[in-house]
Scaffold this active site. Structure first.
Site, PDB file in Angstrom:
ATOM      1  N   ALA A  70      32.524  75.711  35.430  1.00  0.00           N
ATOM      2  CA  ALA A  70      32.936  74.747  36.450  1.00  0.00           C
ATOM      3  C   ALA A  70      34.153  74.243  36.888  1.00  0.00           C
ATOM      4  O   ALA A  70      34.789  74.520  38.135  1.00  0.00           O
ATOM      5  CB  ALA A  70      32.021  73.464  36.420  1.00  0.00           C
ATOM      6  N   TYR A 127      21.813  82.324  33.714  1.00  0.00           N
ATOM      7  CA  TYR A 127      22.796  82.590  32.544  1.00  0.00           C
ATOM      8  C   TYR A 127      21.924  83.497  31.229  1.00  0.00           C
ATOM      9  O   TYR A 127      22.778  83.514  30.520  1.00  0.00           O
ATOM     10  CB  TYR A 127      23.414  81.285  32.186  1.00  0.00           C
ATOM     11  CG  TYR A 127      24.107  80.501  33.256  1.00  0.00           C
ATOM     12  CD1 TYR A 127      25.117  81.172  33.884  1.00  0.00           C
ATOM     13  CD2 TYR A 127      23.673  79.271  33.354  1.00  0.00           C
ATOM     14  CE1 TYR A 127      25.754  80.289  34.983  1.00  0.00           C
ATOM     15  CE2 TYR A 127      24.081  78.369  34.701  1.00  0.00           C
ATOM     16  CZ  TYR A 127      25.356  79.066  35.091  1.00  0.00           C
ATOM     17  OH  TYR A 127      26.087  78.554  36.420  1.00  0.00           O
ATOM     18  N   ARG A 131      20.014  76.630  29.270  1.00  0.00           N
ATOM     19  CA  ARG A 131      20.530  76.154  30.655  1.00  0.00           C
ATOM     20  C   ARG A 131      20.528  77.229  31.712  1.00  0.00           C
ATOM     21  O   ARG A 131      20.806  78.321  31.652  1.00  0.00           O
ATOM     22  CB  ARG A 131      22.219  76.011  30.393  1.00  0.00           C
ATOM     23  CG  ARG A 131      22.897  75.546  31.803  1.00  0.00           C
ATOM     24  CD  ARG A 131      24.356  75.527  31.367  1.00  0.00           C
ATOM     25  NE  ARG A 131      24.912  75.049  32.669  1.00  0.00           N
ATOM     26  CZ  ARG A 131      26.082  75.811  33.214  1.00  0.00           C
ATOM     27  NH1 ARG A 131      26.758  76.427  32.279  1.00  0.00           N
ATOM     28  NH2 ARG A 131      26.437  75.403  34.218  1.00  0.00           N
ATOM     29  N   PRO A 162      33.154  74.355  30.257  1.00  0.00           N
ATOM     30  CA  PRO A 162      32.313  73.300  30.269  1.00  0.00           C
ATOM     31  C   PRO A 162      30.771  73.653  30.246  1.00  0.00           C
ATOM     32  O   PRO A 162      30.622  74.537  31.053  1.00  0.00           O
ATOM     33  CB  PRO A 162      32.781  72.293  31.100  1.00  0.00           C
ATOM     34  CG  PRO A 162      33.460  73.137  32.242  1.00  0.00           C
ATOM     35  CD  PRO A 162      34.385  74.049  31.429  1.00  0.00           C
ATOM     36  N   ASN A 163      29.985  73.230  29.543  1.00  0.00           N
ATOM     37  CA  ASN A 163      28.382  73.379  29.691  1.00  0.00           C
ATOM     38  C   ASN A 163      28.003  74.740  28.878  1.00  0.00           C
ATOM     39  O   ASN A 163      26.930  75.087  28.849  1.00  0.00           O
ATOM     40  CB  ASN A 163      27.967  73.143  31.115  1.00  0.00           C
ATOM     41  CG  ASN A 163      28.114  71.585  31.383  1.00  0.00           C
ATOM     42  OD1 ASN A 163      28.001  70.832  30.605  1.00  0.00           O
ATOM     43  ND2 ASN A 163      28.772  71.380  32.583  1.00  0.00           N
ATOM     44  N   ARG A 208      25.873  82.875  44.936  1.00  0.00           N
ATOM     45  CA  ARG A 208      25.192  81.714  44.757  1.00  0.00           C
ATOM     46  C   ARG A 208      25.585  80.653  45.583  1.00  0.00           C
ATOM     47  O   ARG A 208      26.009  80.936  47.089  1.00  0.00           O
ATOM     48  CB  ARG A 208      25.682  81.072  43.240  1.00  0.00           C
ATOM     49  CG  ARG A 208      24.877  82.282  42.289  1.00  0.00           C
ATOM     50  CD  ARG A 208      25.335  81.761  40.823  1.00  0.00           C
ATOM     51  NE  ARG A 208      24.896  80.340  40.541  1.00  0.00           N
ATOM     52  CZ  ARG A 208      25.052  79.755  39.617  1.00  0.00           C
ATOM     53  NH1 ARG A 208      25.661  80.187  38.525  1.00  0.00           N
ATOM     54  NH2 ARG A 208      24.440  78.635  39.218  1.00  0.00           N
ATOM     55  N   ASN A 246      36.110  82.099  30.500  1.00  0.00           N
ATOM     56  CA  ASN A 246      35.000  81.892  31.490  1.00  0.00           C
ATOM     57  C   ASN A 246      35.210  80.339  31.834  1.00  0.00           C
ATOM     58  O   ASN A 246      34.841  79.478  30.847  1.00  0.00           O
ATOM     59  CB  ASN A 246      33.581  82.141  30.963  1.00  0.00           C
ATOM     60  CG  ASN A 246      32.655  81.698  31.953  1.00  0.00           C
ATOM     61  OD1 ASN A 246      32.773  81.032  32.958  1.00  0.00           O
ATOM     62  ND2 ASN A 246      31.376  82.133  31.582  1.00  0.00           N
ATOM     63  N   GLU A 260      39.331  86.937  33.817  1.00  0.00           N
ATOM     64  CA  GLU A 260      38.325  85.987  34.064  1.00  0.00           C
ATOM     65  C   GLU A 260      36.776  86.545  34.115  1.00  0.00           C
ATOM     66  O   GLU A 260      36.642  87.487  34.643  1.00  0.00           O
ATOM     67  CB  GLU A 260      38.830  85.201  35.428  1.00  0.00           C
ATOM     68  CG  GLU A 260      37.692  84.345  35.996  1.00  0.00           C
ATOM     69  CD  GLU A 260      37.790  83.943  37.463  1.00  0.00           C
ATOM     70  OE1 GLU A 260      39.081  83.991  37.794  1.00  0.00           O
ATOM     71  OE2 GLU A 260      37.141  83.268  37.990  1.00  0.00           O
ATOM     72  N   HIS A 295      32.687  85.770  34.386  1.00  0.00           N
ATOM     73  CA  HIS A 295      31.493  84.942  34.683  1.00  0.00           C
ATOM     74  C   HIS A 295      30.156  85.605  34.289  1.00  0.00           C
ATOM     75  O   HIS A 295      30.019  86.853  34.555  1.00  0.00           O
ATOM     76  CB  HIS A 295      31.304  84.424  36.238  1.00  0.00           C
ATOM     77  CG  HIS A 295      32.509  83.840  36.530  1.00  0.00           C
ATOM     78  ND1 HIS A 295      32.726  82.311  36.208  1.00  0.00           N
ATOM     79  CD2 HIS A 295      33.734  83.895  37.061  1.00  0.00           C
ATOM     80  CE1 HIS A 295      33.737  81.956  36.712  1.00  0.00           C
ATOM     81  NE2 HIS A 295      34.553  82.990  37.350  1.00  0.00           N
TER      82      HIS A 295
HETATM   83  C1  DQA Z   1      29.605  80.256  35.396  1.00  0.00           C
HETATM   84  C2  DQA Z   1      29.650  80.261  36.913  1.00  0.00           C
HETATM   85  C3  DQA Z   1      30.066  78.689  37.347  1.00  0.00           C
HETATM   86  O1  DQA Z   1      29.847  78.516  38.625  1.00  0.00           O
HETATM   87  C4  DQA Z   1      29.429  77.706  36.521  1.00  0.00           C
HETATM   88  O2  DQA Z   1      29.734  76.318  36.831  1.00  0.00           O
HETATM   89  C5  DQA Z   1      29.357  77.843  35.125  1.00  0.00           C
HETATM   90  C6  DQA Z   1      29.068  79.199  34.614  1.00  0.00           C
HETATM   91  C7  DQA Z   1      29.173  81.673  35.039  1.00  0.00           C
HETATM   92  O3  DQA Z   1      29.420  82.090  33.798  1.00  0.00           O
HETATM   93  O4  DQA Z   1      28.521  82.331  35.736  1.00  0.00           O
HETATM   94  O5  DQA Z   1      29.210  77.039  34.266  1.00  0.00           O
HETATM   95  O6  DQA Z   1      31.161  80.577  35.135  1.00  0.00           O
END
Ligand code: DQA
Length: 146
Positions: free
Chosen positions: A77, A23, A18, A10-11, A107, A74, A98, A100
């Site tokens: 959230a 990011y 963003r 998501p997002n 963080r 990835n 996985e 990120h």
């Molecule tokens: C994320 C880290 C997550 O905590 C966050 O909610 C994201 C992006 C990252 O790629 O650093 O949306 O997965």
């Protein structure tokens, strides 16, 4: 040909503007293009899914059994909340990496817990787009070792 599924949670469709401090400024399309370019060099096929919906991600992981060699995910959230995605990853037994973009351990405290991590082969966190590119290199190695 080796087939790798890249799932963006998501997002991540909002990447580019963003929270660029965490990011970076690449859009998701630019990240996917970089992954595709490396996949070509490594002689593997990549498919992409971005979804803001947990159930869609669970459905796609479930449907990948026998069709995909490695999953790179990835979970965004959902990393910190989703038992359903973790169970899907465990259930299909496809080696999963996985990733990120940001270092989730540097963080807020809630980000330091990944519910997905125990179900995956390994995790790469904190290297921006390179987290995905490193994961792709590892994915190819995992397939060769099979
Ligand atoms: C994320 C880290 C997550 O905590 C966050 O909610 C994201 C992006 C990252 O790629 O650093 O949306 O997965």
């Amino acid at each position: 040909m080796k087939k790798i599924l890249v799932i963006h949670g998501p997002n991540l469709n909002l990447l580019g503007d963003r929270e660029s401090k965490f990011y970076g400024t690449n859009t998701l399309e630019e990240i996917n293009q970089q992954i595709k370019k490396l996949a070509k060099e490594l002689d593997c096929k990549v498919e992409f899914l971005q979804s803001n919906h947990e159930g869609i991600i669970v459905d796609v992981i479930g449907a990948s059994k026998g069709k995909v060699d490695v999953i790179i995910i990835n979970p965004a959230a959902f990393t910190h909340t989703s038992v359903a995605i973790r169970d899907a990853v465990s259930g299909v037994k496809i080696p999963t990496i996985e990733v990120h973009l940001s270092n989730i351990y540097s963080r807020e405290e809630f980000r330091a817990k990944s519910l997905i991590a125990p179900a995956v082969k390994g995790q790469i966190s904190g290297f921006g787009v390179n987290s995905y590119l490193l994961a792709l290199r590892v994915a190819v190695t995992l397939i060769k070792e099979k």
